[in-house]
Scaffold this motif. Structure first.
Motif, short mmCIF file in Angstrom:
data_model
loop_
_atom_site.label_atom_id
_atom_site.label_comp_id
_atom_site.label_asym_id
_atom_site.label_seq_id
_atom_site.Cartn_x
_atom_site.Cartn_y
_atom_site.Cartn_z
N ILE A 309 52.97 15.48 111.74
CA ILE A 309 51.58 15.78 111.39
C ILE A 309 50.64 14.64 111.72
CG2 ILE A 309 52.19 17.49 109.63
CD1 ILE A 309 51.79 15.39 107.52
N ASN A 310 51.14 13.40 111.79
CA ASN A 310 50.25 12.30 112.13
C ASN A 310 49.74 12.44 113.56
OD1 ASN A 310 49.09 9.58 111.47
ND2 ASN A 310 50.30 9.01 113.26
N GLN A 311 50.61 12.90 114.48
CA GLN A 311 50.17 13.12 115.85
C GLN A 311 49.33 14.39 115.97
OE1 GLN A 311 52.80 10.46 115.36
NE2 GLN A 311 54.05 12.27 115.74
N TYR A 312 49.79 15.47 115.34
CA TYR A 312 49.13 16.76 115.51
C TYR A 312 47.71 16.74 114.92
CZ TYR A 312 48.53 21.83 115.60
OH TYR A 312 48.07 23.10 115.84
N TYR A 313 47.52 15.99 113.85
CA TYR A 313 46.21 15.94 113.21
C TYR A 313 45.47 14.63 113.51
CZ TYR A 313 47.53 20.15 110.69
OH TYR A 313 47.91 21.43 110.38
N SER A 314 45.78 14.01 114.62
CA SER A 314 45.14 12.75 115.00
C SER A 314 43.72 12.99 115.49
CB SER A 314 45.96 12.06 116.10
OG SER A 314 45.95 12.86 117.28
N LEU A 315 42.96 11.90 115.55
CA LEU A 315 41.64 11.88 116.19
C LEU A 315 41.46 10.46 116.73
CD1 LEU A 315 39.18 13.57 116.89
CD2 LEU A 315 38.11 12.79 114.77
N ALA A 316 41.93 10.25 117.94
CA ALA A 316 42.08 8.90 118.50
C ALA A 316 40.75 8.29 118.92
CB ALA A 316 43.02 8.96 119.70
N ASN A 317 40.68 6.96 118.83
CA ASN A 317 39.51 6.22 119.31
C ASN A 317 39.19 6.57 120.76
OD1 ASN A 317 39.85 4.96 116.85
ND2 ASN A 317 39.82 2.88 117.67
N ARG A 318 40.24 6.60 121.59
CA ARG A 318 40.01 6.75 123.03
C ARG A 318 39.37 8.10 123.37
NH1 ARG A 318 45.13 6.22 122.00
NH2 ARG A 318 46.59 7.97 122.16
N PHE A 319 39.60 9.11 122.57
CA PHE A 319 38.97 10.41 122.80
C PHE A 319 37.45 10.25 122.87
CE2 PHE A 319 37.19 14.30 120.72
CZ PHE A 319 37.49 15.22 121.71
N PHE A 320 36.90 9.48 121.95
CA PHE A 320 35.46 9.25 121.93
C PHE A 320 35.04 8.15 122.90
CE2 PHE A 320 36.35 10.92 117.60
CZ PHE A 320 35.57 12.06 117.67
N ASP A 321 35.92 7.19 123.15
CA ASP A 321 35.58 6.12 124.09
C ASP A 321 35.39 6.65 125.50
OD1 ASP A 321 35.65 4.27 122.06
OD2 ASP A 321 37.68 3.55 122.52
N TYR A 322 36.26 7.58 125.93
CA TYR A 322 36.07 8.19 127.24
C TYR A 322 34.75 8.95 127.28
CZ TYR A 322 41.19 7.51 127.57
OH TYR A 322 42.46 6.99 127.57
N MET A 323 34.47 9.67 126.21
CA MET A 323 33.21 10.41 126.12
C MET A 323 32.02 9.48 126.31
SD MET A 323 31.59 12.01 122.64
CE MET A 323 31.32 10.31 122.06
N ALA A 324 32.00 8.37 125.57
CA ALA A 324 30.87 7.44 125.65
C ALA A 324 30.80 6.75 127.00
CB ALA A 324 30.99 6.40 124.53
N ALA A 325 31.95 6.61 127.65
CA ALA A 325 31.98 5.99 128.99
C ALA A 325 31.54 6.97 130.07
CB ALA A 325 33.38 5.48 129.30
#
Length: 402
Positions: A309-325
């Protein structure tokens, strides 16, 4: 104003979430101290504040670098430090610092807070090892009921904490700070409020903007054209077992920037599949440099194994970092990511991380310019709404309520 101390078991120089939190609180009048681990032999460097107000940084040197002896040594040293350090609140970052924070605040009658970056006992490297899992589950069971105030990175994890421990933690997401000057390249042709990421480097010009000579050489040679980036922890459960061999079928090289407990295995997979000229691993770089590197990539990768569940319900920093980049990404279709992409479709979601699924998705983004540009165009709008400057209001409201 009141004082807060944060405790982590990593090198704070590379921890963007903690740098954002500490900078925000310091800029709003709190006296902030963060305590981390000095793992490298080099002299620890002070971290510049994002918003012009400095905070204190302390590094605990440890003889042991990993394993049970590291945690025992670090926790003892941290307890001693917290026993005399001046503070009003102590915030334990994840389960591996809760015991010294609990003990020191109980003895000194100070307030305590829990910041759950992960659902620690459900990480793959914990849950798949019965003895280790039993130890951490025991620590979780005896300590977290004494941390009645805290926050985590998304609503799914908050609900899981409530289901297991009947504790309601607030949600403060890992969103990127976008008002820092180093989001923008000094040679950028245009700077508008609508575009929050750097432009890719101009063709034919060598780049020498990183302190790492190896990274400069990669950018100027292997990565002259399109390349794919994975930034973050190289840990178990992050899908490297399929990502690395999938690169055999992908028409671009992959740069992995990070380190972690799966690093040796990842290097072995690169050798095993003869990908040393296509998949490159570079150690972590300072966040300011990472914000210059990421927009140079053509796309990012955000994947996790579905088990746990830690992986399945994650929300990683990089998800938003790519967005902002300003770069599209291939991302797992797990609940927290899917919810955001439904509103802001800046990522190509995949339903599994099998080898063929990964290679097909990456090649689709590499070849389908219509799809790629449609995702890329959403990034600026998403970043204007999903950023730390807005999310930090939740952080400030939380600490004002203590």
């Amino acid at each position: 104003m009141q004082s807060i101390v944060f405790t982590v078991t990593n090198e704070i120089y590379y921890d963007q979430r903690m740098q954002r939190i500490c900078s925000t609180l310091a800029a709003n009048g709190y006296t902030v101290t963060i305590i981390g681990v000095k793992r490298s032999k080099n002299q620890a460097l002070p971290i510049p504040s994002l918003y012009g107000k400095d905070y204190q940084q302390r590094w605990i040197p440890c003889y042991f670098g990993k394993g049970p002896l590291f945690y025992i040594e670090f926790n003892i040293r941290l307890f001693i430090l917290l026993s005399w350090l001046s503070y009003d609140y102590a915030c334990a970052i994840d389960l591996d610092t809760v015991l010294p924070v609990l003990a020191a605040t109980a003895i000194r009658r100070k307030k305590r807070v829990y910041d759950a970056h992960e659902f620690f006992t459900e990480m793959k490297e914990v849950r798949t090892r019965p003895l280790i899992s039993a130890i951490w589950r025991t620590i979780e069971r005896i300590s977290l009921p004494h941390f009645r105030r805290g926050y985590t990175v998304n609503q799914n994890l908050s609900d899981l904490f409530y289901d297991r421990l009947q504790i309601k933690y607030e949600v403060i997401r890992n969103l990127p700070a976008v008002k820092s000057d180093d989001w923008f390249d000094s040679n950028r042709k245009e700077k508008t409020s609508a575009v929050l990421a750097e432009q890719p480097k101009e063709q034919g010009k060598n780049v020498s903007i990183f302190t790492s000579n190896k990274l400069n050489q990669l950018i100027n040679n292997q990565f002259k054209n399109k390349f794919i980036i994975y930034q973050g922890a190289v840990n178990h459960g992050r899908g490297f077992e399929t990502l690395i061999p999938a690169m055999k079928k992908v028409n671009a090289p992959l740069l992995i920037v990070g380190t972690g407990n799966f690093l040796t295995e990842a290097e072995g997979l690169i050798d095993q599949h003869n990908l040393s000229e296509k998949v490159f691993i570079h150690p972590p770089i300072p966040p300011a440099e990472l914000r210059k590197l990421t927009p140079m990539a053509y796309m990012g990768i955000t994947i996790f194994e579905p088990e746990g569940i830690n992986q399945y319900y994650s929300l990683a920093n990089r998800f938003f970092d790519y967005m902002a980049a300003g770069i599209p990404q291939v991302c797992v279709n797990y609940p927290a990511y899917a919810e955001i992409v439904r509103q802001y479709p800046f990522a190509l979601l995949i339903n599994d991380i099998e080898l063929d699924t990964l290679s097909t998705a990456m090649n689709n983004l590499l070849s389908d310019t219509v799809l790629y540009n449609s995702l890329k165009l959403v990034c600026p709008e998403a970043t204007r709404n999903l950023n730390w400057e807005k999310e930090s209001e939740r952080l400030l409201a939380f600490y004002r309520s203590l």
